[in-house]
Design an enzyme around this catalytic site. Sequence first.
Site, PDB file in Angstrom:
ATOM      1  N   GLY A 145      22.978  -3.567  -2.002  1.00  0.00           N
ATOM      2  CA  GLY A 145      23.310  -2.323  -1.295  1.00  0.00           C
ATOM      3  C   GLY A 145      24.307  -1.426  -1.998  1.00  0.00           C
ATOM      4  N   CYS A 146      24.815  -1.850  -3.157  1.00  0.00           N
ATOM      5  CA  CYS A 146      25.678  -0.973  -3.959  1.00  0.00           C
ATOM      6  C   CYS A 146      24.941  -0.458  -5.197  1.00  0.00           C
ATOM      7  CB  CYS A 146      26.949  -1.714  -4.390  1.00  0.00           C
ATOM      8  SG  CYS A 146      28.096  -2.033  -3.041  1.00  0.00           S
ATOM      9  N   PHE A 204      21.393   1.422  -7.092  1.00  0.00           N
ATOM     10  CA  PHE A 204      20.782   2.750  -6.998  1.00  0.00           C
ATOM     11  C   PHE A 204      20.004   2.930  -5.695  1.00  0.00           C
ATOM     12  CE2 PHE A 204      16.872   5.236  -8.506  1.00  0.00           C
ATOM     13  CZ  PHE A 204      17.369   6.441  -8.032  1.00  0.00           C
ATOM     14  N   LEU A 205      18.950   2.149  -5.502  1.00  0.00           N
ATOM     15  CA  LEU A 205      18.163   2.269  -4.271  1.00  0.00           C
ATOM     16  C   LEU A 205      18.933   1.761  -3.074  1.00  0.00           C
ATOM     17  CD1 LEU A 205      15.604   2.703  -2.583  1.00  0.00           C
ATOM     18  CD2 LEU A 205      14.790   0.463  -3.406  1.00  0.00           C
ATOM     19  N   ASP A 230      26.376 -13.904  -5.036  1.00  0.00           N
ATOM     20  CA  ASP A 230      25.385 -14.072  -6.104  1.00  0.00           C
ATOM     21  C   ASP A 230      24.118 -14.655  -5.495  1.00  0.00           C
ATOM     22  OD1 ASP A 230      23.849 -14.700  -8.279  1.00  0.00           O
ATOM     23  OD2 ASP A 230      25.372 -15.885  -9.309  1.00  0.00           O
ATOM     24  N   TYR A 282       9.386  -7.819 -16.584  1.00  0.00           N
ATOM     25  CA  TYR A 282       9.972  -7.314 -15.336  1.00  0.00           C
ATOM     26  C   TYR A 282       8.914  -7.277 -14.241  1.00  0.00           C
ATOM     27  CZ  TYR A 282      11.523  -3.728 -11.989  1.00  0.00           C
ATOM     28  OH  TYR A 282      11.831  -3.023 -10.842  1.00  0.00           O
ATOM     29  N   LYS A 323       8.575  -9.426 -10.759  1.00  0.00           N
ATOM     30  CA  LYS A 323       8.486  -8.714  -9.481  1.00  0.00           C
ATOM     31  C   LYS A 323       7.270  -9.193  -8.686  1.00  0.00           C
ATOM     32  CE  LYS A 323      11.808  -5.756  -8.700  1.00  0.00           C
ATOM     33  NZ  LYS A 323      12.601  -5.803  -7.450  1.00  0.00           N
ATOM     34  N   PRO A 373       7.486   0.737  -4.672  1.00  0.00           N
ATOM     35  CA  PRO A 373       7.757   2.134  -5.045  1.00  0.00           C
ATOM     36  C   PRO A 373       7.231   2.431  -6.444  1.00  0.00           C
ATOM     37  CG  PRO A 373       9.780   0.869  -4.563  1.00  0.00           C
ATOM     38  CD  PRO A 373       8.680  -0.096  -4.760  1.00  0.00           C
TER      39      PRO A 373
END
Length: 378
Positions: free
Chosen positions: A20-21, A23-24, A67, A160, A164, A190
């Site tokens: 929550g800190c 970018f998204l 973590d 990556y 995902k 997204p």
Amino acid sequence: MAPVPSLPKKSLGKVLVIGGCGFLGHHIVSLLVTSSSTTSSQISVLDLHTTRNRRPESDNVAYFDGDITTLSSILPIFEKVKPDVVIHTASPTLAGGSKAMYQKVNVEGTKCVIEACQKTGVTALVYTSSASVISDNSSDLINADERWPVIPPKAQTEYYSQTKAEAEALVLAANRAPASPKLLTVSIRPATIFGPSDVQLIPAMINVYRNGQTGFQLGDNQNLFDFTYVENVAHGHLLAARALSATSQLNIKPLDHERVDGEAFFITNDSPVYFWDFARMVWKACGSTLGTEHVWVIGKDAGLALGGLLEWGFWLVGRTPKLTRRQVRYSSMTRYYDISKAKKLLGYAPIVGLQEGIERAVGWFMEEAKKEEEKKGQ
């Protein structure tokens, strides 16, 4: 700008935003705080470090350092917060991690998040996947939807995206699983996120403008591409959370054609644009008045050959060239998606248009640059 769907205002209960800190993540937190259609009785953030992108104290958002790759690190936080909804956005960036890091955070970390959800009675888990899970990074994607298969590991050239996809599979498999039958899950995919505090796309394009390099184009610019403003992605996550919360209150399992839980959804701006047109929209927002008369077009095949030569030459001296075959393929491929499923089942529609999103993003970076200059002058 499309209107926000006129749904009744509902509470999601206690919401924990993981990452929550980032970018998204911090845009999701901001939308939770300011949204006129969704409320939360308590908003909490779990991140590796919670020193950046924090909301004002008056918003009463609780922050916890943890973590996700270690269950013992996050389980006490889950037990303290007792979230009803968990939104999991934590991940290294596409260009910012090693294979080991992608595996540790995206796969092993997601396993820990799922287990923490199951052990503490969470009812809704929304996972941030990626639209790239169905891309092999060479074939074009034309109006692709959720029926397209996920690229298997042996054919996936981006580690990556592979991790995902693996994490998404874990999340969807946890939906109504025997370990916690009440836990409902969903995956949001997204497509190429951009916006204020973006760490990849917009800063790179602004640097191209500032360095006077807008006269180069890779490919013929006939490739449509989806770029998605970050607030729209945040909006999609909250709609998914609302749908899972509503489903959890039902005594019956929804019909397959109506269900949200256990499903994946593409989220875009619903405005595919030619790749280099998007770049020029960004440069125009920066102040460019140039057209395309000065542009030197480097064909895809020539670009791939040149990129290969540069990669080989720079490898010999232990450096990375500014032009790579990956960049040529990325800026030359067609990649846009059909979001009918999100529209129908989530009630999704973008709340910020593409042009407005570009202007907001560039404006934010210009303001940040101005602040930095003022600091230097003090």
